[in-house]
Design a protein around this motif. Structure first.
Motif, short mmCIF file in Angstrom:
data_model
loop_
_atom_site.label_atom_id
_atom_site.label_comp_id
_atom_site.label_asym_id
_atom_site.label_seq_id
_atom_site.Cartn_x
_atom_site.Cartn_y
_atom_site.Cartn_z
N VAL A 176 -59.39 -56.57 43.70
CA VAL A 176 -58.05 -57.06 43.41
C VAL A 176 -57.27 -55.95 42.73
N ILE A 177 -56.12 -55.60 43.30
CA ILE A 177 -55.19 -54.67 42.65
C ILE A 177 -54.07 -55.53 42.08
N PHE A 178 -54.00 -55.62 40.77
CA PHE A 178 -53.07 -56.51 40.08
C PHE A 178 -51.96 -55.66 39.46
N ILE A 179 -50.75 -55.80 40.00
CA ILE A 179 -49.58 -55.11 39.47
C ILE A 179 -48.88 -56.08 38.53
N ALA A 180 -48.68 -55.70 37.27
CA ALA A 180 -48.17 -56.67 36.29
C ALA A 180 -47.30 -55.99 35.26
N PHE A 181 -46.04 -55.78 35.60
CA PHE A 181 -45.10 -55.18 34.66
C PHE A 181 -44.48 -56.26 33.78
N ARG A 182 -43.80 -55.83 32.73
CA ARG A 182 -43.31 -56.76 31.72
C ARG A 182 -42.32 -57.78 32.29
N ARG A 183 -42.18 -58.86 31.51
CA ARG A 183 -41.49 -60.07 31.93
C ARG A 183 -42.27 -60.75 33.06
N ARG A 184 -43.57 -60.79 32.85
CA ARG A 184 -44.46 -61.45 33.81
C ARG A 184 -44.38 -62.96 33.65
N PRO A 185 -44.67 -63.71 34.69
CA PRO A 185 -44.75 -65.16 34.53
C PRO A 185 -45.95 -65.53 33.66
N LYS A 186 -45.89 -66.67 33.04
CA LYS A 186 -46.95 -67.07 32.11
C LYS A 186 -48.30 -67.24 32.79
N ILE A 187 -48.28 -67.45 34.11
CA ILE A 187 -49.54 -67.66 34.83
C ILE A 187 -50.38 -66.39 34.92
N PHE A 188 -49.78 -65.24 34.58
CA PHE A 188 -50.47 -63.96 34.74
C PHE A 188 -51.85 -63.96 34.10
N GLU A 189 -51.94 -64.33 32.82
CA GLU A 189 -53.22 -64.26 32.12
C GLU A 189 -54.24 -65.22 32.70
N GLU A 190 -53.78 -66.38 33.18
CA GLU A 190 -54.71 -67.32 33.80
C GLU A 190 -55.26 -66.77 35.11
N VAL A 191 -54.40 -66.11 35.87
CA VAL A 191 -54.86 -65.51 37.13
C VAL A 191 -55.86 -64.40 36.86
N LEU A 192 -55.54 -63.55 35.89
CA LEU A 192 -56.47 -62.47 35.54
C LEU A 192 -57.80 -63.04 35.07
N LYS A 193 -57.74 -64.08 34.25
CA LYS A 193 -58.97 -64.70 33.76
C LYS A 193 -59.81 -65.25 34.91
N LEU A 194 -59.17 -65.91 35.87
CA LEU A 194 -59.88 -66.48 37.01
C LEU A 194 -60.53 -65.39 37.85
N VAL A 195 -59.80 -64.30 38.11
CA VAL A 195 -60.34 -63.20 38.90
C VAL A 195 -61.57 -62.60 38.22
N LEU A 196 -61.49 -62.41 36.91
CA LEU A 196 -62.62 -61.84 36.18
C LEU A 196 -63.80 -62.80 36.15
N GLN A 197 -63.53 -64.10 36.06
CA GLN A 197 -64.62 -65.09 36.09
C GLN A 197 -65.37 -65.05 37.41
N LYS A 198 -64.67 -64.68 38.47
CA LYS A 198 -65.30 -64.58 39.79
C LYS A 198 -66.02 -63.25 39.98
N ASN A 199 -66.02 -62.41 38.93
CA ASN A 199 -66.68 -61.10 38.96
C ASN A 199 -66.12 -60.19 40.06
N ILE A 200 -64.83 -60.33 40.29
CA ILE A 200 -64.16 -59.47 41.27
C ILE A 200 -63.67 -58.22 40.53
N PRO A 201 -63.99 -57.03 41.03
CA PRO A 201 -63.46 -55.81 40.41
C PRO A 201 -61.93 -55.82 40.42
N VAL A 202 -61.33 -55.41 39.30
CA VAL A 202 -59.87 -55.47 39.15
C VAL A 202 -59.32 -54.11 38.75
N LEU A 203 -58.36 -53.63 39.55
CA LEU A 203 -57.53 -52.51 39.13
C LEU A 203 -56.24 -53.10 38.60
N LEU A 204 -55.98 -52.91 37.31
CA LEU A 204 -54.79 -53.45 36.67
C LEU A 204 -53.79 -52.32 36.44
#
Length: 276
Positions: A176-204
């Motif tokens: 997962v390549i996650f592009i996340a610049f400021r003024r992100r929607p509130k769901i951002f942290e939940e999405v990141l948390k879910l991706v990490l829980q699935k043990n998917i490598p993340v480029l942030l």
């Protein structure tokens, strides 16, 4: 102005007629609070300086200056606010700031830092590129470039769609390549948390406002977005996107070039692009 304009609307019914003139001006021209001092604001609105002072105290600030500082703080969070001390009077300051952002990006990167990212982009079963709001154009560009040199590259969220189904089935063999610049929607942290829980490598990829969560990602690349006026500058982000995609092309030169040439043949067969 963010919280300031929300407070004005909440308290609007309580304001005096003179204060409402000031409130209307601030709601109609939300970027201008950072530009003027209290005397200039009073003159533009046709009210007294005392009215300006009372208005800001009614909004919960100790003074006009405190309210103005809050407006400027909002700018640091990505709210487009114009500062009269840094107006673009010539083109030069704009390009100087862009160049400085690129220099800062270059200084923060090393081959040792980027190479594992490139290897992951090459070996992943699939790549999911995620970007919200201002991050979406950068995510779209990365997806478009990667798709020309490797298969199974998707963009999320697609217009009108949600993310849950997009992330289903992804695992440790994906990226997962996650592009996340400021003024992100509130769901951002939940999405990141879910991706990490699935043990998917993340480029942030993000700006300095993400440093507090950067360590959670597998890889973290920071882009400076500072500009000399209201809107953020994304040249460093697009430059990083180009660097990553070009580096991947060189890393998988044989298969990447073959795929790119095959796609070009399809362009011609479908008469989609003008090659003249």
């Amino acid at each position: 102005m963010g919280i300031i304009d929300e407070t004005i609307r909440d308290k609007y019914a309580e304001l005096t007629p003179q204060e409402r003139k000031l409130a209307d001006f601030m709601l109609d021209r939300p970027n201008d609070l950072a530009m003027f001092n209290s005397a200039e604001l009073a003159r533009l609105c046709g009210v007294s300086k005392a009215t300006v002072s009372r208005m800001f105290k009614r909004l919960g600030f100790s003074s006009f200056k405190e309210g103005q500082m809050e407006s400027r703080r909002q700018r640091q969070l990505g709210v487009p606010v114009v500062d009269s001390d840094s107006s673009i009077r010539t083109y030069a300051p704009h390009f100087e700031r862009e160049i400085r952002n690129l220099q800062m990006l270059a200084q923060s990167l090393s081959e040792e830092q980027v190479q594992p990212v490139i290897e992951a982009m090459a070996s992943a079963r699939s790549v999911k590129v995620i970007g919200f709001r201002n991050s979406y154009p950068v995510a779209l560009h990365i997806r478009q470039q990667l798709l020309q040199i490797r298969p199974c590259v998707d963009l999320a969220p697609l217009p009108g769609q949600t993310l849950a189904e997009e992330l289903e089935g992804l695992g440790g063999d994906d990226l997962v390549i996650f592009i996340a610049f400021r003024r992100r929607p509130k769901i951002f942290e939940e999405v990141l948390k879910l991706v990490l829980q699935k043990n998917i490598p993340v480029l942030l990829i993000g700006d300095a406002s993400l440093r507090k969560v950067a360590a959670k990602a597998t890889w973290w690349l920071e882009c400076p977005l500072e500009s000399v006026s209201g809107f953020d500058a994304y040249s460093s982000a697009m430059s990083l996107a180009t660097l990553l995609c070009n580096s991947l092309l060189h890393h998988i030169a044989v298969s990447g070039q073959a795929r790119s040439l095959s796609i070009s043949d399809s362009y011609r067969n479908l008469n989609e692009l003008d090659f003249s």
